[in-house]
Design an enzyme around this catalytic site. Sequence first.
Site, mmCIF file in Angstrom:
data_model
loop_
_atom_site.group_PDB
_atom_site.id
_atom_site.type_symbol
_atom_site.label_atom_id
_atom_site.label_comp_id
_atom_site.label_asym_id
_atom_site.label_seq_id
_atom_site.Cartn_x
_atom_site.Cartn_y
_atom_site.Cartn_z
ATOM 1 C CG HIS A 76 -2.305 -0.642 15.001
ATOM 2 N ND1 HIS A 76 -2.376 -1.968 14.623
ATOM 3 C CD2 HIS A 76 -1.932 -0.651 16.311
ATOM 4 C CE1 HIS A 76 -2.076 -2.726 15.660
ATOM 5 N NE2 HIS A 76 -1.815 -1.958 16.690
ATOM 6 C CE1 TYR A 128 -2.454 -2.510 8.346
ATOM 7 C CE2 TYR A 128 -2.482 -4.725 9.204
ATOM 8 C CZ TYR A 128 -2.756 -3.845 8.197
ATOM 9 O OH TYR A 128 -3.317 -4.292 7.027
ATOM 10 C CG ASN A 178 -7.968 -4.420 0.990
ATOM 11 O OD1 ASN A 178 -7.246 -3.430 1.165
ATOM 12 N ND2 ASN A 178 -7.505 -5.662 1.058
ATOM 13 C CG HIS A 229 -1.976 -1.080 1.209
ATOM 14 N ND1 HIS A 229 -3.240 -0.939 0.692
ATOM 15 C CD2 HIS A 229 -1.899 -2.365 1.651
ATOM 16 C CE1 HIS A 229 -3.914 -2.075 0.843
ATOM 17 N NE2 HIS A 229 -3.109 -2.961 1.412
HETATM 18 FE FE1 HDD Z 1 -2.619 -4.777 5.391
HETATM 19 C C1 HDD Z 1 -1.155 -1.758 5.077
HETATM 20 C C2 HDD Z 1 -5.577 -3.482 4.241
HETATM 21 C C3 HDD Z 1 -4.013 -7.927 5.403
HETATM 22 C C4 HDD Z 1 0.128 -5.981 6.879
HETATM 23 N N1 HDD Z 1 -3.238 -2.985 4.763
HETATM 24 C C5 HDD Z 1 -2.476 -1.835 4.712
HETATM 25 C C6 HDD Z 1 -3.269 -0.753 4.235
HETATM 26 C C7 HDD Z 1 -4.514 -1.241 3.990
HETATM 27 C C8 HDD Z 1 -4.488 -2.637 4.334
HETATM 28 C C9 HDD Z 1 -5.698 -0.477 3.478
HETATM 29 C C10 HDD Z 1 -2.775 0.662 4.007
HETATM 30 C C11 HDD Z 1 -3.040 1.546 5.188
HETATM 31 C C12 HDD Z 1 -2.625 2.954 4.862
HETATM 32 O O1 HDD Z 1 -3.244 3.543 3.979
HETATM 33 O O2 HDD Z 1 -1.689 3.421 5.491
HETATM 34 N N2 HDD Z 1 -4.402 -5.572 4.852
HETATM 35 C C13 HDD Z 1 -5.515 -4.839 4.509
HETATM 36 C C14 HDD Z 1 -6.661 -5.726 4.478
HETATM 37 C C15 HDD Z 1 -6.208 -6.978 4.783
HETATM 38 C C16 HDD Z 1 -4.796 -6.871 5.035
HETATM 39 C C17 HDD Z 1 -8.082 -5.302 4.164
HETATM 40 C C18 HDD Z 1 -6.981 -8.258 4.904
HETATM 41 C C19 HDD Z 1 -8.126 -8.330 5.457
HETATM 42 N N3 HDD Z 1 -2.030 -6.628 5.992
HETATM 43 C C20 HDD Z 1 -2.755 -7.789 5.939
HETATM 44 C C21 HDD Z 1 -2.017 -8.850 6.568
HETATM 45 C C22 HDD Z 1 -0.837 -8.296 7.005
HETATM 46 C C23 HDD Z 1 -0.873 -6.899 6.620
HETATM 47 C C24 HDD Z 1 -2.500 -10.277 6.720
HETATM 48 C C25 HDD Z 1 0.315 -8.911 7.725
HETATM 49 C C26 HDD Z 1 0.302 -10.014 8.396
HETATM 50 N N4 HDD Z 1 -0.807 -4.016 5.827
HETATM 51 C C27 HDD Z 1 0.147 -4.685 6.511
HETATM 52 C C28 HDD Z 1 1.306 -3.800 6.898
HETATM 53 C C29 HDD Z 1 0.916 -2.435 6.269
HETATM 54 C C30 HDD Z 1 -0.436 -2.740 5.654
HETATM 55 C C31 HDD Z 1 2.643 -4.350 6.546
HETATM 56 C C32 HDD Z 1 1.919 -1.806 5.340
HETATM 57 C C33 HDD Z 1 1.970 -0.358 5.691
HETATM 58 C C34 HDD Z 1 1.169 -0.231 6.878
HETATM 59 O O3 HDD Z 1 0.710 -1.451 7.260
HETATM 60 O O4 HDD Z 1 0.932 0.793 7.470
HETATM 61 O O5 HDD Z 1 1.384 -3.747 8.280
#
Ligand code: HDD
Length: 713
Positions: A347, A370, A156, A83
């Site tokens: 988060h 997060y 999402n 993202h």
């Molecule tokens: Fe995630 C970012 C949505 C599963 C780990 N995720 C991130 C963002 C969105 C989502 C919208 C961007 C937030 C922003 O605009 O700053 N992610 C989802 C959805 C998931 C999902 C709807 C399933 C239901 N994500 C998911 C899993 C993991 C992550 C299973 C890790 C085990 N996601 C992350 C992250 C991020 C992230 C690595 C990257 C940047 C951030 O968090 O801030 O922690």
Amino acid sequence: MKLVTFIIPLTVVAQCCLAQKDPVGDAYVVDAGTTETTNFGAKINNTDSLTVGRRGPTLLEDFQLREKIMHFDHERIPERVVHARGVGAHGYFQPYQDWSNITAAKFLQDPGVKTPTFVRFSTVLGSRGSPDTVRDVRGFATRFYTGEGNFDLVGNVIAPFFIQDAIKFPDLIHAGKPEPDKEVPQAGTAHCTSYDFFAEHTESIHTVLWALSGRGLVKSFRQVEGFGVHTFRFINEEGKTVFVKFHWKPLQGLSNLVWDEAQKIAGKDIDYHRNDLYTAIEKGDYPEYELGVQIVKPEDEDSFDFDLLDSTKIIPESIVPVTKLGKMTLNRNVENYFSETEQVTFHLGHVVRGITFTDDPLLQGRLFSYLDTQINRMNSANFLQLPINKPLVPVHNNQRDGYMQRNVYKGKVAYFPNKLQDNTPAMANNKTDGYLEYPEHLNANKQRGKGGKFSDHYSQAQLFYNSLTTPEQQQLVDAARFELGKCADNDVHKRMVEVFNRVDNNLAVRVAYALGVPEPKPVSKNEKKTSKGLSIENYPKPNHIRTKKVAIFTAPGIDVSEAKTMFNFLDKEGAYPEYVGFKLGEQDGIVTNHTFLTTSSVLYDAVYVPSGEKSAFQLLTDSVSAFPYNEPAVFLLDAYRHGKPIAASGRATTLLKAAQLPSEALNISTPKQKEIGVFVSSDAGGDLQNLFKEGIIQQRYWNRLPTDSNAEK
Ligand code: HDD
């Protein structure tokens, strides 16, 4: 009793005032009209570095040079691991009624209270500088700055997710990101590693189909649904709980790009989605989204043929409808991209009283990820002190110090319990205002592995595919042909065709054809079950044309009064009409801000060509003298091929012919116009305007796009 009546009005006042509060608050800095200083405040004149003589060496003493270069060198922070590319906007949320029957969350209780929000929309796989219109899932993350702290709904635009367990997330993302040897391709899944993974990992197929459909080709963030994906829990003041799935429903309707358009936009306007959102908000056309929940009573938890804790599944809206709780309006663009959109740290663990988690293993793993990732990005455990992240309510605890600590804590007590400070900050009372935990009773063995309903990977993939219209299925088939066609490994093709075949034989046969893979025989029965809420085309369309971009062609000799008549009509209807011509500037009272070179058909929702003198159409249709590539005709042809409404009056039909629109678009009588979306009339008057408006409301004429001869209708 007296005390209670005194406290309640105070709380209400505090809640009401949140909407006027800007989360970024007093952190704004205005540089206009000031004098340059160093970061320690000394006024300076630093256009040259300090040297010995005019041509001599630069002196180490030059604190101004050192500070400026040092700061520049440190301007970047790591982009989000997923993202990375996003766009943000501020807004507010208001509930429709008091929902205290299902949740103790105060921001869902008083329709008079506006809660400030911040939303960040994003693509998943591309880096910060990647194009907006790639095929991908998109993020829809919302922060509510409530009177009880921040609540982050990190969702999402696609309802299910690819995996059931967070432990697989690194694999999923490594497979989808650019291949690590050469770091190509950027921002999409059209390569071998993605489909090698999906072919082996069949629990993903449901979400893969969503991503291959129009849901993966977002046209505008104003026209997307949002989904919290997981099942969450609401708890009310009595401790009663229900399961909920969150939905955002846009009041602007839904739409999607067609693939050819998406690819062209990626070159013409890489910032297409950003510009779209910024412009609408700038012009006061505030996007609105209703927040809804699907509610499941605890006693019904096991009554479905899928597991509520399985994030690769949805709850079909035909089984549990969405209850609309309230509405969010996005009404303010950010002032500074980095400080707001980049530094916002969403988060899943930012929750408020009345909303809590379930044991969904994907959700549980996210709760770690997060927090961890924000510390990596912000380089400090104090990231919640940043202006965009700070809650609007006061924060009190005994956490101290760390990199970039902004607060100055007075006194000697930083522990609990204490006598020196009367045991404060005191522990909240969970019965009245403290966070409510749900006392779930669990009794099972520790183990790895799921089984049960988690093992059904195909029923909902079928449900989704069956619920699409024929043109939507065609888009999905074409997307699969493209994505897999970009992978040179025939074994991956075959394995993926087998997976498609488990969903639907006709789907697999059509994909197999384009990949040169033998036609598969049916292996499983598709019961043709459908659900509402899955097709973009069947989503309610707003009955207005506000914010729709319409190109009106101009050229010397064009009928100015016709052009203006249509322009004024569209403008009055709230659309964004623009003149597109050969050169910029004013001519005959028409101001042309865009030329056939600076803009393109793919950046508009509809096109109108006014009538005019013969010479105007000689110019517009003459491919050699007017323009090397006959851009006006290409413009029209693209609009036609992409299914967009086209209107033309009088002599303008000569341009339609020059654009080689098929004869059905040229020889049209009135009823046929409605079917095909090309509206031709002798002038720009009322009939043409109304037909054109209806066409723009319809958005696309899918019957113009080709469909496979063996498609099931
Ligand atoms: Fe995630 C970012 C949505 C599963 C780990 N995720 C991130 C963002 C969105 C989502 C919208 C961007 C937030 C922003 O605009 O700053 N992610 C989802 C959805 C998931 C999902 C709807 C399933 C239901 N994500 C998911 C899993 C993991 C992550 C299973 C890790 C085990 N996601 C992350 C992250 C991020 C992230 C690595 C990257 C940047 C951030 O968090 O801030 O922690």
